[in-house]
Design a protein around this motif. Structure first.
Motif, PDB file in Angstrom:
ATOM      1  N   ALA A 190       0.815  -1.213   0.000  1.00 37.24           N
ATOM      2  CA  ALA A 190       0.000   0.000   0.000  1.00 37.24           C
ATOM      3  C   ALA A 190       0.849   1.263   0.000  1.00 37.24           C
ATOM      4  N   THR A 191       1.861   1.286   0.874  1.00 37.00           N
ATOM      5  CA  THR A 191       2.658   2.518   1.003  1.00 37.00           C
ATOM      6  C   THR A 191       3.418   2.813  -0.283  1.00 37.00           C
ATOM      7  N   ASP A 192       4.080   1.755  -0.843  1.00 39.16           N
ATOM      8  CA  ASP A 192       4.848   1.953  -2.072  1.00 39.16           C
ATOM      9  C   ASP A 192       3.942   2.335  -3.235  1.00 39.16           C
ATOM     10  N   ILE A 193       2.817   1.677  -3.317  1.00 37.67           N
ATOM     11  CA  ILE A 193       1.900   1.966  -4.426  1.00 37.67           C
ATOM     12  C   ILE A 193       1.378   3.390  -4.312  1.00 37.67           C
ATOM     13  N   PHE A 194       1.110   3.835  -3.084  1.00 45.81           N
ATOM     14  CA  PHE A 194       0.627   5.207  -2.931  1.00 45.81           C
ATOM     15  C   PHE A 194       1.699   6.217  -3.323  1.00 45.81           C
ATOM     16  N   SER A 195       2.956   5.877  -2.961  1.00 49.15           N
ATOM     17  CA  SER A 195       4.054   6.776  -3.356  1.00 49.15           C
ATOM     18  C   SER A 195       4.120   6.880  -4.879  1.00 49.15           C
ATOM     19  N   ALA A 196       4.004   5.740  -5.540  1.00 49.41           N
ATOM     20  CA  ALA A 196       4.016   5.759  -7.006  1.00 49.41           C
ATOM     21  C   ALA A 196       2.800   6.508  -7.538  1.00 49.41           C
ATOM     22  N   TYR A 197       1.651   6.262  -6.885  1.00 47.41           N
ATOM     23  CA  TYR A 197       0.430   6.950  -7.296  1.00 47.41           C
ATOM     24  C   TYR A 197       0.603   8.458  -7.247  1.00 47.41           C
ATOM     25  N   ASP A 198       1.266   8.908  -6.183  1.00 44.01           N
ATOM     26  CA  ASP A 198       1.440  10.342  -6.002  1.00 44.01           C
ATOM     27  C   ASP A 198       2.200  10.959  -7.182  1.00 44.01           C
ATOM     28  N   VAL A 199       3.244  10.250  -7.653  1.00 43.46           N
ATOM     29  CA  VAL A 199       4.024  10.769  -8.779  1.00 43.46           C
ATOM     30  C   VAL A 199       3.207  10.693 -10.064  1.00 43.46           C
ATOM     31  N   LEU A 200       2.597   9.540 -10.265  1.00 44.50           N
ATOM     32  CA  LEU A 200       1.855   9.337 -11.512  1.00 44.50           C
ATOM     33  C   LEU A 200       0.707  10.330 -11.654  1.00 44.50           C
ATOM     34  N   PHE A 201      -0.051  10.492 -10.584  1.00 44.72           N
ATOM     35  CA  PHE A 201      -1.250  11.312 -10.708  1.00 44.72           C
ATOM     36  C   PHE A 201      -0.928  12.809 -10.689  1.00 44.72           C
ATOM     37  N   HIS A 202      -0.063  13.203  -9.758  1.00 38.99           N
ATOM     38  CA  HIS A 202       0.154  14.633  -9.566  1.00 38.99           C
ATOM     39  C   HIS A 202       1.175  15.214 -10.542  1.00 38.99           C
ATOM     40  N   GLN A 203       2.011  14.366 -11.122  1.00 45.26           N
ATOM     41  CA  GLN A 203       3.044  14.910 -12.012  1.00 45.26           C
ATOM     42  C   GLN A 203       2.846  14.430 -13.457  1.00 45.26           C
ATOM     43  N   TRP A 204       2.870  13.132 -13.639  1.00 41.02           N
ATOM     44  CA  TRP A 204       2.886  12.602 -15.006  1.00 41.02           C
ATOM     45  C   TRP A 204       1.551  12.759 -15.727  1.00 41.02           C
ATOM     46  N   LEU A 205       0.482  12.716 -14.957  1.00 38.64           N
ATOM     47  CA  LEU A 205      -0.824  12.827 -15.616  1.00 38.64           C
ATOM     48  C   LEU A 205      -1.015  14.197 -16.255  1.00 38.64           C
ATOM     49  N   GLN A 206      -0.212  15.145 -15.853  1.00 40.27           N
ATOM     50  CA  GLN A 206      -0.340  16.492 -16.407  1.00 40.27           C
ATOM     51  C   GLN A 206       0.441  16.653 -17.721  1.00 40.27           C
ATOM     52  N   SER A 207       1.099  15.576 -18.152  1.00 37.09           N
ATOM     53  CA  SER A 207       1.940  15.653 -19.361  1.00 37.09           C
ATOM     54  C   SER A 207       1.103  15.988 -20.596  1.00 37.09           C
ATOM     55  N   ARG A 208       1.777  16.612 -21.554  1.00 39.62           N
ATOM     56  CA  ARG A 208       1.101  16.905 -22.818  1.00 39.62           C
ATOM     57  C   ARG A 208       1.089  15.696 -23.752  1.00 39.62           C
ATOM     58  N   GLU A 209       1.892  14.701 -23.458  1.00 34.79           N
ATOM     59  CA  GLU A 209       1.982  13.512 -24.309  1.00 34.79           C
ATOM     60  C   GLU A 209       0.787  12.581 -24.030  1.00 34.79           C
ATOM     61  N   ALA A 210      -0.036  12.389 -25.041  1.00 27.09           N
ATOM     62  CA  ALA A 210      -1.266  11.599 -24.863  1.00 27.09           C
ATOM     63  C   ALA A 210      -0.955  10.162 -24.479  1.00 27.09           C
ATOM     64  N   LYS A 211       0.081   9.589 -25.101  1.00 29.36           N
ATOM     65  CA  LYS A 211       0.406   8.188 -24.826  1.00 29.36           C
ATOM     66  C   LYS A 211       0.767   7.995 -23.363  1.00 29.36           C
ATOM     67  N   LEU A 212       1.499   8.950 -22.792  1.00 34.67           N
ATOM     68  CA  LEU A 212       1.876   8.864 -21.383  1.00 34.67           C
ATOM     69  C   LEU A 212       0.642   8.982 -20.496  1.00 34.67           C
ATOM     70  N   ARG A 213      -0.224   9.929 -20.820  1.00 37.18           N
ATOM     71  CA  ARG A 213      -1.434  10.082 -19.992  1.00 37.18           C
ATOM     72  C   ARG A 213      -2.257   8.793 -19.968  1.00 37.18           C
ATOM     73  N   LEU A 214      -2.386   8.163 -21.130  1.00 36.41           N
ATOM     74  CA  LEU A 214      -3.138   6.910 -21.165  1.00 36.41           C
ATOM     75  C   LEU A 214      -2.439   5.826 -20.363  1.00 36.41           C
ATOM     76  N   ALA A 215      -1.120   5.773 -20.451  1.00 30.62           N
ATOM     77  CA  ALA A 215      -0.383   4.781 -19.671  1.00 30.62           C
ATOM     78  C   ALA A 215      -0.586   5.002 -18.177  1.00 30.62           C
ATOM     79  N   VAL A 216      -0.591   6.257 -17.756  1.00 25.48           N
ATOM     80  CA  VAL A 216      -0.830   6.581 -16.333  1.00 25.48           C
ATOM     81  C   VAL A 216      -2.223   6.116 -15.931  1.00 25.48           C
ATOM     82  N   VAL A 217      -3.209   6.450 -16.753  1.00 24.21           N
ATOM     83  CA  VAL A 217      -4.586   6.071 -16.407  1.00 24.21           C
ATOM     84  C   VAL A 217      -4.722   4.554 -16.330  1.00 24.21           C
ATOM     85  N   GLU A 218      -4.129   3.841 -17.283  1.00 30.31           N
ATOM     86  CA  GLU A 218      -4.190   2.367 -17.245  1.00 30.31           C
ATOM     87  C   GLU A 218      -3.606   1.825 -15.957  1.00 30.31           C
TER      88      GLU A 218
END
Length: 1632
Positions: free
Chosen positions: A217-245
């Motif tokens: 749980a702790t590790d996954i949340f740490s990863a979640y924090d990066v993915l959601f708060h940083q990477w999901l804001q990317s302009r690259e559509a492929k990355l955003r979809l990968a984050v959402v998946e």
């Protein structure tokens, strides 16, 4: 196999991995895999070493090697030792990370190797991968990909390592700046989460069952924090979809409180992405996982996000779905899954959102909303149970939408409602009515059918879906039974539901049957309790009327009758037994027919009979009157269906006829007259039929009602109103009148005959005749139809004989006026047909017509019909053709009716005189019609002939003279009708001579057998038939009629129709020949006329008149006549030809002429060679003139039938001379002056024969055979094309052989003298003559006639004398002739065996030419003879033959390969027994070539190999191998070469293990074959041999040589060869 050999094998294959052809490269990989299956460790080491040593090998080929390693490891990883595994892991790890750039296929292949090893050695693989994870450094993307793949492939092995992996990856997440690296991280985290969820879901099978979600749980949340708060804001559509998946499965591993805390940000963040991405499947899938996670933890935050969620999801479901896009379809399913989750957690909020959106007018919004509603009804039934009234009420506006997509969606929602009890609620009936409305839609054009795997319901039309839904709901949803019954009955009557009748009836039938099973009380309808239901009278009328068009609306007739039968207890209690019997008969009648074959009138009559019987059984006047009232009420329902409305009128008439209340009858008839739509033709006809049927029972009332209507104010007012509008009133007034006139006609036609006569003139015709002065075509037709019906009614009455029809002359004159008004050259309306039918009926009624009136009728009707254009073809319209035939039949009936009134020769003469101008018409169709009518009238006259006293038939000669020349008319139908006329006239003469009507005269009867000859277009056959007709006429014509006949015939000589003129000439000659004795004083005059015709050259039919003079001259001076005629210029003109033929009139003279011509033909050389102007060019051969003229003259003389005896007398001399003439004129040219004439073309006076020397000789030979009663020979040559072959240099030999074959079969007794005459030709100076005669003699031995006529020895001697001929063709034909003994006289082969074998074996060694045609003929001959000679005679030469033919197996020429291989098969066939040991080595030596040549590019060679192998089988003493040959190699059976070769090699290696080395050596030879298919078959053969070899056979194989040879084949230009070589190399591993 030594390690060095294994290494060389692997090395060879690895060197071939760089092949450019993808199929070869794939086969190389497969071969490596084959090595790996047997020696996985060595193979993997070789691959590892190869990659290590070839460091500069480009990545596509490195990837191919790695893929081969992966395939080996996927099945053999368990056999690896730890050291090898470590080596491979290290190699794959290095290959995967060799370059930092992304080279996907290479790195993916290396990753696949690691994953494959990881299934067995997960610890080592994870250790290597963890070693690649350096603290503070971003890992390689391929490492991440491999970790992700391992999580899926071996979740139980990887999950325990996840904490370590995550602890290494999470600190560097923030360092990932490149999108590709971030995508790799997202993919890895997604797979890690999925693996962890799988592990947790299957703890009972997990290695460590103590693992809990908290561990990640702790590790996954740490990863979640990066993915959601940083990477999901990317302009690259492929990355955003990968984050959402990744977020979807990660959400299930988040702590509950963290998830609750993040939902307010997470859900809006994902929903916002819907606007940024076109492909939204992954978004919806992840959103569904997040919603499930939120619901599973009982999230309260979800309620606050619900509106946004619903709006976003709803917008997604409203996106139009394209069936061609799988992701769009999948997105729809995921979105609906989200709605299901929300429906189960917040049903009220969901409906509050959805239902108002049903009121929108936007198509997409409404369709999407309906789709969600349907899904929720099905997937959340429990939550929707108390919401049914709200959902039903919300459907009000969608029901009014006319958009087809909305309609489909609504129908689907209603279907779901039916299954879940919605339609039982108030408002459910509106849903049912909606379905029925859609069923009533007009059928749309058939939509494009989706692919076989498509389940897209939108491919169907709204109507199709609705029909299917109604039936399914009626038949499969039990709870709907009480809802639909009897409610659906109310949709039967309204017009707007007509299109839905078929599905309605089917559903009602099913519901009614279920009710019947439940009991009578449940089935009987309480009409008082259901006021909206139609009455039984309305149902009966409706179902009966729509059944009249049974194939409309998907076969509504069957459905309606089924329903009517089932409803009988609710119609009337007395109908059960009768309807149970009659309705199946009606249904059976429909089953026997189709829409095209059904006779509408017959079907309607069956339905009316059904109605009449029904009314008779009910026999209740009140019920019948009520039914008639209901039927009248339904009339407006069928304004758009004229055929059904017409039938409804008939039903009304039938019902009124059964009613006993006169007041009701008259009331309804009056209403019908007042309300009819007279502008519609079908309605006028229907109204008339109604009155006619009613008049059967109520004649007085019907006529009275018609009279009242004519006098009524309603009728006068309607006409007066119409008169106000002058521009359109006349037409409409005429239509009212037309209807009334038709009513009177139908009344007269249907009313009882005994009652109608009294009403005809006073009531019926009085009202019809006052309208005769009209110009309206429709009214005219109605007038004619009605008068016709009235006339027919009068004639069919039993009192017609005593009835005096005062209006007869008036009506006939009126009908003729109508006929004359019709256009004479076109047939547009049936007016003239109906008018002639009317006249036909009127003619037989008293008083009789006067002569002038009769003549006017005949003349007018003939002019009206005969001048019409030719009969229309079927493609021009079936109706037009039918009208034409009916009109012609009407004319025939009229003329026979008129003739019946004057059955005398004078009456017949009058009729024929009227037809005479048409018989001589220049237009063929007019002549054909006139002859047809004449034949009909003569037959009728003959059939009704009554002779009370013997009187002369004084106009017989004139009539026969008129008809007989028509036997040669250009129209075949006219010719046959002319014969029928002559036939009838001869029997009329016999009748007037006193013979009885049943007397049959043998001579006259021959005319009938001649009719077939008149059909043939060949003029010769046609005029021969005319001659036969003339003979018959001559034998039966009275002497006093002969002169008039001849005079009439002479007039026919000037007939514009040339064929008829010729026929007249033929018949004149026949009459002069047969009856000239009685015309002695007229003979000079006749001969003089014919001679003058010759001078005028008006036709060849005049020429015979001059032939007698030529005959007299030739009997006195034969030689001089022949010499003179030979001086005629070539080509011979028609006069010269006829004069030559005159010389054959008498056999003795013909023989003398033929002898002289033979002498002239052989006196001079057949050709002269002209000097060649070009060096090296062969001289041209030019025919000499005298032999050419003699040949043409022989043809003309022998073309006369009288020359037959003379030709038979000189048969051998003529046959041999002409055969030799043919042989020495092949390729010979005409003299130049004649060539110029040929190019310019012959004048019309010249005979149309080919003057080319060889063709002329062939034609003469053919004529000679025909004239000598050898027609069968000629016919056989014609069928086989032998004559054409004789004319050409290339086919001349075959033509001579076919001639010999035909002679042997059909002219055998003539052969001894022919052979005696041919005996001296073997020494002919002309090579062509020797070749021709040898071919002829050789073919005679192919028939048993040589033995039957004791010609065998002489034939063999003759051929032996030619065996050393200098011409190779002669020697070849000698061998063919000797071989023919096998089929002609097989029992004589043994006696001549040594001589035959010596000749054949000698032929094998003929000349130095490796492709000697003599050698080829010898092989073909031996194949035929070896089965018939003595074994001892064969033994001595057997080995020599086998050795001699072996080189031909691989000859470049297909014929030699085929012949040698087939001979080898025959040698095998006969070599069982004593010869086996001697021959076995040859069989074994030939086995490999035969197997490989099964792939020969020439089909005949492959077929020969099949045969030879089947014959070799028994000599190999291996039952399994022989059986395989017999099974796979049958002729005509498709051969799977690989399967067959595999089976063969298996048996060879099992039974003949010592042959391995020899067979492989032979295969090595064929590695160099010039044929690609054979070259490819050789390594395939090699591979199968090795596959089935045993290790103990290894010493027989020089493995290094074999590998080297296959290594060379790997560089072959043909991809197929390289593929087979790689396959063979893969199988060499067997020799370990």
């Amino acid at each position: 196999m030594t390690e060095s050999s294994m290494k060389k094998l692997a090395s060879t294959l690895l060197d071939a991995i760089t092949d450019k052809d993808p199929l070869v490269q794939e086969q190389v990989c497969s071969a490596l895999c084959s090595l790996g299956e047997v020696r996985p460790v060595e193979t993997l080491r070789a691959c590892e070493e190869y990659l290590r040593q070839h460091d500069k090998l480009v990545h596509p080929y490195r990837a191919a090697v790695l893929r081969a390693m992966e395939r080996v490891l996927s099945s053999r990883a368990s056999e690896l030792d730890k050291d090898t595994a470590s080596t491979i892991i290290l190699l794959a790890s290095n290959e995967m990370t060799k370059t930092k750039d992304l080279v996907w296929d290479w790195q993916q292949a290396a990753s696949g190797v690691l994953v494959a090893v990881g299934r067995q050695f997960i610890s080592k693989v994870m250790e290597e991968l963890l070693r690649r994870l350096h603290p503070g450094t971003l890992p390689h993307c391929a490492v991440l990909h491999t970790l992700a793949s391992l999580s899926v492939a071996n979740a139980f092995g990887v999950v325990p390592f996840l904490p370590s992996v995550l602890s290494s990856l999470l600190p560097v997440l923030g360092m990932a700046k490149q999108d590709t690296v971030r995508v790799a991280f997202c993919s890895a985290l997604q797979r890690f989460s999925e693996g962890a969820l799988e592990y947790l879901a299957n703890l009972d099978r997990a290695p460590d069952p103590t693992v809990r979600k908290d561990a990640f749980a702790t590790d996954i949340f740490s990863a979640y924090d990066v993915l959601f708060h940083q990477w999901l804001q990317s302009r690259e559509a492929k990355l955003r979809l990968a984050v959402v998946e990744a977020l979807g499965p990660m959400s299930h591993l988040l702590p509950s409180e963290r998830l609750e805390e993040q939902l307010p940000k997470l859900l809006p963040g994902i929903l916002a992405l819907y606007k940024k991405h076109a492909e939204t499947f992954y978004l919806s899938k992840s959103l569904g996982q997040i919603l499930e996670a939120a619901v599973s933890v009982g999230s309260r935050t979800l309620e606050t996000q619900l509106d946004a969620l619903l709006a976003a999801l709803h917008s997604q479901i409203c996106v139009p779905v394209e069936s061609s896009s799988p992701l769009v379809m999948s997105n729809q399913k995921e979105v609906l899954r989200c709605f299901t989750v929300l429906a189960c957690s917040s049903p009220d909020r969901l409906l509050a959102f959805l239902l108002p959106r049903l009121d929108t007018s936007n198509e997409r919004t409404r369709v999407g909303t309906l789709q969600v509603v349907r899904h929720v009804i099905n997937s959340a039934a429990a939550q929707m149970e108390d919401k049914k009234p709200f959902i039903l009420s919300s459907m009000r506006l969608p029901l009014l939408d006319t958009n087809s997509k909305v309609k489909r969606a609504v129908v689907q929602v209603i279907s779901a409602m039916a299954h879940h009890g919605y339609l039982e609620q108030p408002g459910g009936e509106a849903m049912i009515e909606y379905i029925v409305q859609q069923c009533a839609l007009p059928p749309e054009q058939e939509p494009e059918k989706p692919g076989p795997g498509s389940k897209d319901p939108k491919a169907d039309s709204v109507r199709a879906i609705s029909v299917r839904t109604l039936y399914l709901v009626s038949t499969t949803v039990d709870r709907m039974s009480h809802v639909l019954w009897p409610y659906l009955l109310q949709f039967l009557i309204p017009v707007r539901f007509t299109g839905a009748l078929t599905p309605l009836c089917r559903s009602l039938v099913h519901l009614a049957q279920k009710r019947q099973e439940a009991g009578a009380d449940a089935f009987l309808i309480q009409y008082n309790a259901h006021a909206s239901l139609p009455s039984p009278y309305a149902v009966t009328g409706r179902l009966l009327v729509v059944s009249s068009s049974p194939y409309l609306g998907d076969g509504r007739g069957v459905a309606a009758l089924h329903l009517l039968s089932v409803l009988h207890p609710n119609i009337h209690p007395l109908l059960g037994q009768h309807w149970e019997t009659t309705v199946p008969l009606l249904l059976g009648y429909l089953d026997e027919h189709t829409e095209e074959t059904l006779l509408q009138e017959e079907w309607e009559e069956k339905l009316l009979m059904f109605l009449r019987d029904t009314l008779a059984i009910i026999s209740d006047n009140a019920w019948i009157c009520q039914l008639s009232l209901e039927l009248c009420r339904q009339l407006p329902c069928y304004d758009e269906a004229p055929q059904e409305k017409n039938f409804l009128y008939k039903c009304i008439g039938t019902t009124l006829g059964a009613a006993s209340s006169k007041e009701v009858v008259r009331k309804h008839l009056q209403e019908l007259l007042e309300t009819a739509r007279y502008q519609e033709e079908a309605e006028r006809e229907g109204l008339a039929c109604c009155f006619g049927i009613c008049a059967i029972s109520h004649l007085e009332d019907t006529l009275a009602q018609l009279e009242d209507f004519v006098r009524s104010e309603v009728f006068r007012k309607s006409i007066g109103i119409l008169n106000i509008f002058k521009d359109r009133s006349e037409n409409e007034v005429e239509k009212v009148k037309s209807a009334l006139i038709l009513c009177y006609g139908h009344v007269a036609a249907r009313a009882p005959r005994e009652l109608v006569l009294a009403k005809v003139e006073s009531d019926i015709l009085r009202n019809i005749c006052q309208h005769f002065n009209t110009k309206d075509p429709a009214l005219k037709l109605c007038l004619v139809q009605s008068v016709c019906m009235v006339s027919r009614a009068i004639c069919s009455s039993t009192q017609a004989g005593s009835f005096h029809f005062t209006r007869k002359a008036e009506l006939v004159a009126q009908m003729m006026e109508f006929i004359r008004a019709e256009p004479p050259d076109s047939l547009r309306t049936p007016i003239r047909k109906k008018a002639m039918l009317t006249c036909t009926y009127l003619v037989s009624v008293e008083p009789a017509l006067n002569e002038q009136a009769r003549a006017d009728v005949i003349r007018g009707c003939l002019h009206s019909v005969m001048a019409l254009l030719p009969e229309p073809k079927e493609e021009d319209g079936g109706c037009q053709k039918s009208l034409y035939l009916e009109t012609l039949h009407a004319l025939e009936d009229l003329l026979t009716s008129l003739l019946q009134r004057n059955m005398t020769p004078q009456g017949l003469q009058i009729m024929i005189e009227h037809l005479s101008p048409w018989i001589k018409s220049p237009r063929g169709h007019e002549r054909a019609r006139a002859l047809g009518l004449s034949a009909l009238l003569l037959r009728y006259f003959l059939e009704h002939l009554r002779v009370s006293a013997l009187v002369p038939f004084h106009n017989l000669g004139l009539l026969i003279g008129l008809f007989s020349p028509r036997c040669a008319d250009l129209w075949p139908a006219t010719r046959q009708e002319a014969v029928d006329c002559v036939y009838s006239l001869l029997y009329l003469q016999l009748g007037y001579e006193g013979f009885s009507r049943d007397y049959r005269d043998d001579v006259a009867e021959r005319l009938l057998s001649l009719k077939d000859g008149l059909v043939h277009p060949d003029p010769a056959i046609l005029f021969h038939t005319c001659h036969s007709v003339g003979q018959i006429i001559a034998k039966r014509l009275p002497p006093d009629q002969l002169i008039s006949l001849l005079l009439t015939m002479f007039e026919a000589l000037g007939d514009p129709e040339k064929n008829c003129s010729r026929a007249a000439t033929v018949m004149i000659n026949c009459l002069l020949q047969e009856r000239g004795g009685v015309l002695q004083e007229k003979v000079p005059e006749i001969v003089s006329v014919l001679r003058s015709k010759l001078q005028e050259a008006q036709g060849e039919h005049v020429l015979p008149a001059a032939q007698h003079s030529v005959y007299l001259l030739a009997t006195q001076h034969c030689s001089a006549v022949v010499s003179s005629l030979l001086g005629s210029p070539l080509p011979l003109d028609s006069h010269a030809c006829m004069l030559w033929r005159a010389l054959a009139v008498e056999p003795r003279l013909a023989a003398q002429v033929l002898g002289l011509l033979l002498e002239k033909m052989s006196r001079d050389v057949p050709f002269k060679e002209s000097r060649a102007f070009l060096l090296g060019r062969t001289p041209d051969r030019v025919a000499t003139l005298l032999p050419l003229s003699a040949t043409c003259a022989l043809f003309e003389v022998m073309s006369t039938s009288a020359a037959g005896p003379a030709v038979l007398e000189l048969y051998p001399q003529l046959f041999v001379a002409l055969l030799l003439r043919v042989s020495c004129t092949v390729g010979v040219q005409l003299p130049r002056n004649l060539q110029a004439q040929e190019r310019r073309g012959a004048s019309p006076a010249l005979a149309a024969r080919n003057l080319e020397p060889c063709s002329s000789a062939v034609d003469t030979l053919r004529s000679m055979l025909l004239r000598s009663s050898s027609e069968d020979v000629v016919q056989r040559m014609d069928l086989e094309g032998g004559w054409e072959l004789l004319r050409t240099s290339a086919g001349h030999e075959e033509g001579a052989a076919r001639l010999a074959r035909a002679m042997a079969e059909h002219a055998g007794p003539r052969l001894p003298l022919v052979l005696k005459t041919l005996a001296c030709t073997h020494s002919s100076v002309y090579e062509n003559q020797r070749v021709t005669t040898t071919a002829f003699l050789a073919e005679l031995l192919n028939s048993n006639v040589a033995n039957d006529l004791m010609l065998l020895d002489s034939l063999l001697e003759s051929l032996a004398a030619r065996q050393k001929d200098t011409c190779a063709s002669v020697r070849r034909l000698v061998l063919r002739g000797l071989a023919n003994l096998a089929s002609g006289c097989p029992d004589k082969v043994r006696a001549h065996g040594p001589q035959l074998l010596t000749a054949m074996i000698g032929g094998l060694d003929d000349g130095d030419n490796p492709h000697s045609p003599v050698a080829l003929e010898a092989m073909l001959g031996l194949a035929r003879l070896v089965h018939l000679v003595e074994a001892w005679d064969l033994r001595s030469g057997l080995l020599h033959v086998a050795i001699r033919i072996r080189p031909f197996f691989d000859s470049e020429k297909m014929e030699f390969r085929t012949a040698s291989i087939r001979l080898f098969g025959h040698l095998n066939k006969v070599c069982h027994g004593d010869c086996e040991d001697v021959f076995l080595d040859q069989v074994v030596g030939g086995l490999a070539p035969l197997l490989l040549h099964l792939q020969d590019p020439q089909a005949t060679v492959a077929s020969a190999c099949r045969f030879a192998l089947r014959m070799c089988g028994p000599n190999l003493a291996c039952e399994e191998l022989s059986a395989a040959f017999q099974k796979h190699l049958q002729e005509g059976r498709a051969l799977h070469f690989g399967e067959f070769l595999n089976t063969t090699c298996k048996h060879l290696m099992h039974h003949f293990p010592d042959l391995l080395g020899r067979l492989l050596t032979t295969c090595l030879f064929y590695f160099k074959s010039s044929w690609e298919d054979v070259r490819a078959a050789a390594p395939l053969f090699t591979g199968f041999l090795v596959l089935h070899a045993e290790p103990r056979q290894q010493p027989q194989v020089d493995l290094d040589q074999l590998i080297s040879a296959l290594q060379i084949l790997l560089k072959d230009p043909a991809p197929e060869v390289r593929t087979r070589a790689a396959e063979a190399l893969g199988r060499l591993v067997k020799l370990a």
